[in-house]
Design an enzyme around this catalytic site. Structure first.
Site, PDB file in Angstrom:
ATOM      1  CE1 TYR A  61      -4.479  -0.376   0.177  1.00 23.03           C
ATOM      2  CE2 TYR A  61      -3.982  -2.119   1.732  1.00 23.03           C
ATOM      3  CZ  TYR A  61      -4.877  -1.492   0.903  1.00 23.03           C
ATOM      4  OH  TYR A  61      -6.147  -1.965   0.791  1.00 23.03           O
ATOM      5  NE  ARG A  71      -0.643  11.440 -13.343  1.00 19.59           N
ATOM      6  CZ  ARG A  71      -1.783  11.106 -13.934  1.00 19.59           C
ATOM      7  NH1 ARG A  71      -2.152   9.850 -14.009  1.00 19.59           N
ATOM      8  NH2 ARG A  71      -2.558  12.020 -14.471  1.00 19.59           N
ATOM      9  CG  ASP A  75      -1.398  15.333 -12.351  1.00 17.82           C
ATOM     10  OD1 ASP A  75      -0.858  15.271 -13.462  1.00 17.82           O
ATOM     11  OD2 ASP A  75      -2.104  14.424 -11.879  1.00 17.82           O
ATOM     12  CG  MET A  79      -2.949  21.806 -12.170  1.00 20.06           C
ATOM     13  SD  MET A  79      -4.223  21.381 -10.988  1.00 20.06           S
ATOM     14  CE  MET A  79      -3.305  20.632  -9.683  1.00 20.06           C
ATOM     15  CG  PHE A 103      -8.727  21.010 -12.210  1.00 26.74           C
ATOM     16  CD1 PHE A 103      -9.886  20.407 -11.747  1.00 26.74           C
ATOM     17  CD2 PHE A 103      -8.832  22.004 -13.171  1.00 26.74           C
ATOM     18  CE1 PHE A 103     -11.121  20.774 -12.258  1.00 26.74           C
ATOM     19  CE2 PHE A 103     -10.064  22.375 -13.679  1.00 26.74           C
ATOM     20  CZ  PHE A 103     -11.218  21.748 -13.226  1.00 26.74           C
ATOM     21  CG  ASN A 124      -3.146  -3.334   5.872  1.00 26.87           C
ATOM     22  OD1 ASN A 124      -3.429  -4.499   6.098  1.00 26.87           O
ATOM     23  ND2 ASN A 124      -3.871  -2.555   5.121  1.00 26.87           N
ATOM     24  CG  ASP A 135      -2.508 -11.365   9.126  1.00 25.28           C
ATOM     25  OD1 ASP A 135      -2.856 -10.211   8.831  1.00 25.28           O
ATOM     26  OD2 ASP A 135      -1.916 -12.113   8.334  1.00 25.28           O
ATOM     27  CG  ASN A 142      -5.512  -6.715   4.707  1.00 24.31           C
ATOM     28  OD1 ASN A 142      -5.998  -5.640   4.383  1.00 24.31           O
ATOM     29  ND2 ASN A 142      -4.453  -6.830   5.471  1.00 24.31           N
ATOM     30  CB  SER A 145      -8.734  -4.518   0.666  1.00 28.70           C
ATOM     31  OG  SER A 145      -9.842  -5.041   1.302  1.00 28.70           O
ATOM     32  CB  THR A 149      -6.509  -0.014  -3.519  1.00 31.14           C
ATOM     33  OG1 THR A 149      -7.398  -0.383  -2.469  1.00 31.14           O
ATOM     34  CG2 THR A 149      -6.189   1.453  -3.414  1.00 31.14           C
ATOM     35  CB  THR A 201     -11.771   1.881   0.577  1.00 31.07           C
ATOM     36  OG1 THR A 201     -10.831   2.216  -0.439  1.00 31.07           O
ATOM     37  CG2 THR A 201     -11.504   2.694   1.804  1.00 31.07           C
ATOM     38  CB  THR A 204      -9.693  -1.602   4.011  1.00 33.39           C
ATOM     39  OG1 THR A 204      -9.054  -2.078   2.834  1.00 33.39           O
ATOM     40  CG2 THR A 204      -8.659  -1.219   5.032  1.00 33.39           C
ATOM     41  CB  THR A 211      -8.590  -6.169  12.994  1.00 35.36           C
ATOM     42  OG1 THR A 211      -8.726  -6.800  11.728  1.00 35.36           O
ATOM     43  CG2 THR A 211      -7.230  -6.497  13.576  1.00 35.36           C
ATOM     44  CG  HIS A 284     -16.955  16.834   6.380  1.00 35.11           C
ATOM     45  ND1 HIS A 284     -16.116  17.908   6.203  1.00 35.11           N
ATOM     46  CD2 HIS A 284     -16.827  16.476   7.673  1.00 35.11           C
ATOM     47  CE1 HIS A 284     -15.532  18.201   7.335  1.00 35.11           C
ATOM     48  NE2 HIS A 284     -15.944  17.345   8.249  1.00 35.11           N
ATOM     49  CD  GLU A 286     -11.882   9.717   1.825  1.00 31.90           C
ATOM     50  OE1 GLU A 286     -12.516   8.748   2.302  1.00 31.90           O
ATOM     51  OE2 GLU A 286     -10.715   9.639   1.403  1.00 31.90           O
ATOM     52  CE1 TYR A 288     -12.027  15.982  11.437  1.00 32.33           C
ATOM     53  CE2 TYR A 288     -13.699  16.427   9.773  1.00 32.33           C
ATOM     54  CZ  TYR A 288     -12.848  16.865  10.770  1.00 32.33           C
ATOM     55  OH  TYR A 288     -12.814  18.187  11.079  1.00 32.33           O
ATOM     56  CB  SER A 299      -1.327  10.125  19.480  1.00 31.92           C
ATOM     57  OG  SER A 299      -2.389  10.976  19.156  1.00 31.92           O
ATOM     58  CB  SER A 315      -9.545  13.975  27.156  1.00 32.51           C
ATOM     59  OG  SER A 315      -8.167  14.175  26.926  1.00 32.51           O
ATOM     60  CB  THR A 359      -9.566  19.499  16.074  1.00 30.11           C
ATOM     61  OG1 THR A 359     -10.594  18.871  15.303  1.00 30.11           O
ATOM     62  CG2 THR A 359      -8.246  19.321  15.382  1.00 30.11           C
ATOM     63  CE  LYS A 362      -8.452  13.331  18.248  1.00 37.37           C
ATOM     64  NZ  LYS A 362      -7.592  12.172  18.060  1.00 37.37           N
ATOM     65  CG  HIS A 419      -9.674  25.173   4.314  1.00 35.85           C
ATOM     66  ND1 HIS A 419      -9.355  24.963   5.638  1.00 35.85           N
ATOM     67  CD2 HIS A 419     -10.557  24.193   3.989  1.00 35.85           C
ATOM     68  CE1 HIS A 419     -10.044  23.934   6.095  1.00 35.85           C
ATOM     69  NE2 HIS A 419     -10.765  23.434   5.114  1.00 35.85           N
ATOM     70  CG  PHE A 420      -8.846  21.604  -0.072  1.00 35.44           C
ATOM     71  CD1 PHE A 420      -7.849  20.876  -0.688  1.00 35.44           C
ATOM     72  CD2 PHE A 420      -9.756  22.280  -0.869  1.00 35.44           C
ATOM     73  CE1 PHE A 420      -7.743  20.853  -2.059  1.00 35.44           C
ATOM     74  CE2 PHE A 420      -9.657  22.261  -2.240  1.00 35.44           C
ATOM     75  CZ  PHE A 420      -8.637  21.550  -2.833  1.00 35.44           C
ATOM     76  CG  HIS A 421      -3.835  22.069  -1.162  1.00 35.03           C
ATOM     77  ND1 HIS A 421      -4.908  22.481  -1.892  1.00 35.03           N
ATOM     78  CD2 HIS A 421      -3.244  21.097  -1.895  1.00 35.03           C
ATOM     79  CE1 HIS A 421      -4.961  21.795  -3.024  1.00 35.03           C
ATOM     80  NE2 HIS A 421      -3.963  20.947  -3.054  1.00 35.03           N
TER      81      HIS A 421
END
Ligand code: HEM
Ligand SMILES: [Cu+2]
Lengths: 671, 230
Positions: A61, A71, A75, A79, A103, A124, A135, A142, A145, A149, A201, A204, A211, A284, A286, A288, A299, A315, A359, A362, A419-421
């Site tokens: 994986y 790859r 791209d 861009m 894009f 995994n 395992d 597994n 899966s 992918t 997925t 998985t 598991t 959304h 996804e 997380y 952690s 906590s 968040t 954390k 933002h999302f990057h």
């Protein structure tokens, strides 16, 4: 005979994809030739392709993810340079229909085939070791899966050479993605690639929920599990809860496109808004799914390199599960502007902001973990510190976007892209590099080069900010996303800055490659003979590096949280290991080619469905079915590792451990 | 190996005296119950793991259906001037379909009892009966669809019909694939006997078949009953 497939599908007249494909094909042929010349096929087939060992699958994986990351990054470079060049009178070097494919491919590849495989790869490799078991719940599944992918990734990359890719972005919004407006095969490539890998997925997710909930070593109660196992569980629960939505949504769009149904069309009672709701009800959660395991990695890193137990463990568990649940109640913030009205927008604005509370808990826990500890500034620790800084800012711009009136101003602008990057790169990608450095010795038996690792971090960290701060700025100035050409000359300098940032990122990527090459060449000097190179706290560090395929000679018996730490302190204090167990034969699942064959037939079926070659699709499905029956017919599922072999491996491990206890321990071992 | 390996561990031992109550670091969790895979008594048995995993799969499948139910709810009235639900419902046929499916589930449950008693003959007879009743269901549904198509009632006609055929068709597809699975189960029981893994698969198949019934009850009530009375 071949449906819509004709010679015109090959881009003979477009130099960029043509040359890229030819280079790619040559590289693949070169690798195949090398494998043949060296006579590695047998080894590859036996030890990797048909392997059901969670560690091998995890590594595969990882490899897939890294290749796709490269790859996707290529791209991104295209861009950014196109936008920097195509200002005002200049046209750049990418035509609009080509830029749109880039894009779309970039987002699709980065999320589904770079980030997801890497995150799942860590799940995994690490989770069964941390749980103290041999395992996952369903080892053969597994492997299926993983190969599914890989099949999806292959289909996306085939689109480079045969036909075209979608021009509809990483989420194909209708009605644009309906056959009326996107008649080509691009959207079909997207649909079937994601459908196939999505099924992988989902399996998985099922595998890892089972598991973590059902396969833990004796004494490993829920509140003794390492944080990474909790995040694996939360992420897998989200997968089980939302990937079926993705499958359903894509299936509906396929029905629209192939048979002219009316789920999302703009006529005859179709409802495009239904697509928005369904796809983001998956989309959304996804993010997380990606970032929760990343939090798990941080952690582990913070606690190990601060030499302290994770602050506020309970906590942290609560915050993880809180995020897991609230993640499913915020999807509408992706389309505040699409007319849901003030009441609905307010509700989702609040639910979105509330997620930041989990968040925040954390973030404080990580900071307090370092507080009072003896912090070691290793490479994983650098990535983690860089993450805190980056992610807090990304989170704050996210909270800003969660306020509907503010979102109306910057929705679908470069601000959103920044933002999302900011959260995906600063959260997920940094975690993946931290985890790579942290668990690399466990997987391969030697440490990565510190100097190059640190160089890679600083280049990525600085490069990230130089790339994306201008994009925030441009978004505020009103530049929308997905522009192939920019009319406003004043935006030029900011776009140039962003391109300069990408150059730094390229240097960072180069540093990573050099780090790998240097470390591999120096591997004999960098060997981790102890199995515990970082002075770790969870059970993976109780195994040798790399661990034997059965992980543990005897399943550990856990007495408290931080299972391995307790064992280690006791040994260190008494200068003696726990007494040698009575070794018994170990039962392990046999290899299976079913994953590979399923993926083969899935690729054939997917390809024929894309090109409407119906007979071949039928043949592919039949092949997959025959494969399953063949698999079900097997008589042997497991084989025994004899007790002597287990004992031999474990005695070597114990000798290395004893040496680790210190001079006195080493003397005892020698005598 | 010198004494500077394991720096954090050595440090902790040195500093233990400073933190006698091990604040924020007490043992969690109640005592384990042996044999269940719960509470940390060690890995669960294969049977529990397989069954549990299959339950999780079924939950995901239910979510798949939930999406199609949701689209049906949204598009119920998007008839685009075409037929409404009322024009579609043929109650006696739906009742017959429901009867066939419920009886099939009953037969399936009996076959599992026979399998648990290790009675091959009855297991097989009842499994075949399960399959035949399932086949009857699929046949009636296909006939219904063909009849509708003959009256120009096809998914291409409107958003509502798309949602209707999608939801009911997805269930029909599940029953069909379940039938294929059932056929391979019959063959496996015949040639392999009641080996543990075959028993596990029978358990999973039973769960699947009953789950399809539950989904059908939803379709029967929400699509057909509510449609007929709308
Ligand atoms: C660090 C180097 C990266 C750079 C320079 C970069 C650059 C870009 C650019 C320029 C766009 C499109 C902007 C436009 O549409 O005008 C974009 C979109 C996107 N990127 Fe990246 N990217 C990077 C890494 C990543 C990573 C690591 C991920 C995910 C793990 C990612 C996920 C996405 C997604 C989901 C989109 C949206 C695609 C769409 O509009 O459909 N990117 N990126
Ligand atoms: Cu979101």
């Amino acid at each position: 005979m071949f449906g819509k497939l004709t010679w015109s599908a090959i881009p003979f007249d477009q130099p960029i994809p043509l040359i890229t494909s030819i280079v790619l094909i040559l590289v693949i042929l070169g690798v195949l030739a090398l494998v043949t010349v060296r006579g590695w096929w047998g080894m590859l087939w036996r030890e990797w392709i048909t392997s059901v060992d969670h560690k091998r699958i995890g590594i595969m994986y990882g490899l897939l993810g890294v290749v796709m990351l490269v790859r996707g990054f290529a791209d991104a470079v295209m861009m950014r340079s196109q936008q920097a060049f195509a200002v005002g009178a200049h046209r750049g070097y990418l035509a609009p229909e080509h830029y749109d494919q880039i894009f779309s491919a970039h987002g699709t590849i980065m999320i589904f085939f770079a980030a997801m495989p890497l995150v799942i790869g860590f799940m995994n490799f690490v989770t069964p070791l941390q749980l103290g078991v041999r395992d996952v719940a369903f080892p053969t599944l597994n492997s299926v899966s993983f190969w599914l992918t890989a099949s999806g990734a292959l289909l996306v990359n085939i689109s480079l050479f045969v036909g075209e890719f979608a021009r509809t972005g990483w989420l194909p919004y209708p009605p644009l993605s309906e056959s009326a407006y996107s008649p080509g095969v691009g959207v079909d490539y997207y649909l079937w690639a994601i459908q196939i890998s999505g099924i992988g997925t989902l399996m998985t997710g099922i595998n890892f929920v089972t598991t973590v909930l059902k396969l833990r070593c004796p004494g490993m109660s829920y509140l003794r599990m390492p944080m990474f196992c909790w995040t694996t569980l939360a992420s897998s629960l989200l997968i089980v809860a939302v990937f079926p939505i993705l499958s359903a949504t894509l299936a509906m769009l396929s029905l629209d496109r192939v048979f002219g149904w009316h789920y999302f069309t703009s006529d005859a009672g179709g409802n495009p808004m239904m697509f928005m709701n369904l796809i983001w009800a998956w989309g959304h959660p996804e993010v997380y799914i990606l970032v929760l395991p990343a939090f798990g990695i941080f952690s582990e890193v913070f606690s190990t390199f601060s030499g302290k137990p994770l602050f506020g463990y309970r906590s942290m568990v609560a915050a993880t599960l809180f995020i897991c649940i609230v993640a499913m109640m915020t999807w509408l913030h992706h389309f505040f502007t699409m007319g849901s009205g003030p009441a609905v927008n307010t509700a989702f604005g609040i639910s979105t902001s509330v997620i930041a509370v989990g968040t925040g808990v954390k973030i404080y826990n990580w900071i307090f973990t370092m507080y009072g500890g003896r912090v070691r500034m290793t490479v994983p620790m650098l990535w983690s510190l860089g993450f805190i800084f980056t992610f807090v800012i990304g989170g704050m711009t996210g909270v800003l976007l969660a306020v509907p009136p503010a979102d109306f101003l910057v929705h679908n602008s470069m601000f959103l892209v920044a933002h999302f990057h900011n959260v995906i790169v600063g959260g997920v990608v940094f975690a993946l590099f931290a985890g790579l450095d942290y668990w690399f010795p466990k997987a391969f038996g030697f440490r990565l080069h510190e100097g190059w690792g640190k160089a890679a971090f600083w280049l990525a960290f600085i490069g990230f900010w130089v790339t994306f701060v201008p994009l925030y700025w441009l978004g505020m100035l009103g530049m929308t996303r997905r522009l192939q050409h920019v009319w406003i000359p004043e935006w030029g300098p900011l776009l140039d800055w962003s391109l300069a940032g990408v150059a730094i990122l390229v240097a960072g990527a180069a540093a990573q490659v050099i780090m790998l090459v240097v470390s591999i060449r120096q591997r004999d000097r960098r060997r981790d003979t102890t199995g515990d190179p970082w002075d770790g706290r969870s059970l993976e560090w109780a195994t040798p590096s790399p661990p034997p395929f059965f992980n543990f000679a005897q399943l550990p018996d856990v007495e408290g949280e931080e299972a391995y730490w307790t064992i280690k302190l006791r040994a260190l204090e008494s200068q003696r290991l726990d007494p040698e167990p009575h070794y018994q034969a170990v039962e392990m699942p046999v290899n299976s080619a079913v994953g590979f064959f399923t993926a083969f037939f899935a690729t054939v079926t997917g390809f024929s469905l894309i090109w409407h070659i119906w007979w071949l699709a039928g043949l592919g499905l039949l092949g997959a079915f025959v494969g399953f029956v063949f698999f079900a017919w097997r008589d042997v599922h497991e084989f025994h590792v004899p007790a002597e072999e287990v004992a031999r491996a474990d005695r070597a491990r114990r000798a290395a451990r004893t040496a680790l206890l210190g001079e006195r321990g080493a003397e005892a071992a020698a005598s | 190996m010198s004494g500077d390996a394991l720096p954090a561990a050595r440090e902790t031992l040195r500093r233990r005296g400073e933190d006698p109550h091990r604040l924020g670091h007490r043992a969690h969790g109640r005592e384990a119950v042996a044999g269940t895979g719960r509470g940390g008594s060690g890995p669960a048995s294969k049977r529990i793991v397989v069954g549990y995993g299959f339950w999780i799969f079924l939950l995901s499948d239910v979510i798949l259906f939930a999406c199609f139910f949701a689209t049906f709810a949204v598009q119920r009235d998007a008839t685009a001037g075409g037929p409404t639900m009322r024009a579609l419902v043929d109650m006696p046929r739906v009742a017959a379909e429901t009867g066939a499916l419920l009886l099939s589930s009953y037969a399936c449950g009996l076959s599992y009892a026979a399998a648990n008693a290790r009675n091959k003959l009855w297991t097989q007879v009842l499994l075949v009966l399960t399959g035949l009743l399932g086949l009857a269901f699929v046949a009636m549904e296909l006939q219904e669809f063909v009849g509708l198509a003959g009256r120009g009632i096809v998914p291409q006609r409107s958003g509502f019909l798309t949602a209707f055929f999608g939801l009911v068709g997805l269930h029909g597809l599940h029953v069909t694939l379940g039938g294929v699975w059932l056929a391979t189960m019959v063959a496996q029981v015949q040639f392999k006997g009641f080996r543990p893994e075959i028993m596990h698969r029978l358990t999973c198949f039973n769960l699947f078949w009953h789950a399809l019934d539950i989904v059908w009850i939803g379709i029967f009530s929400i699509v057909y009953l509510m449609g007929a009375s709308a």
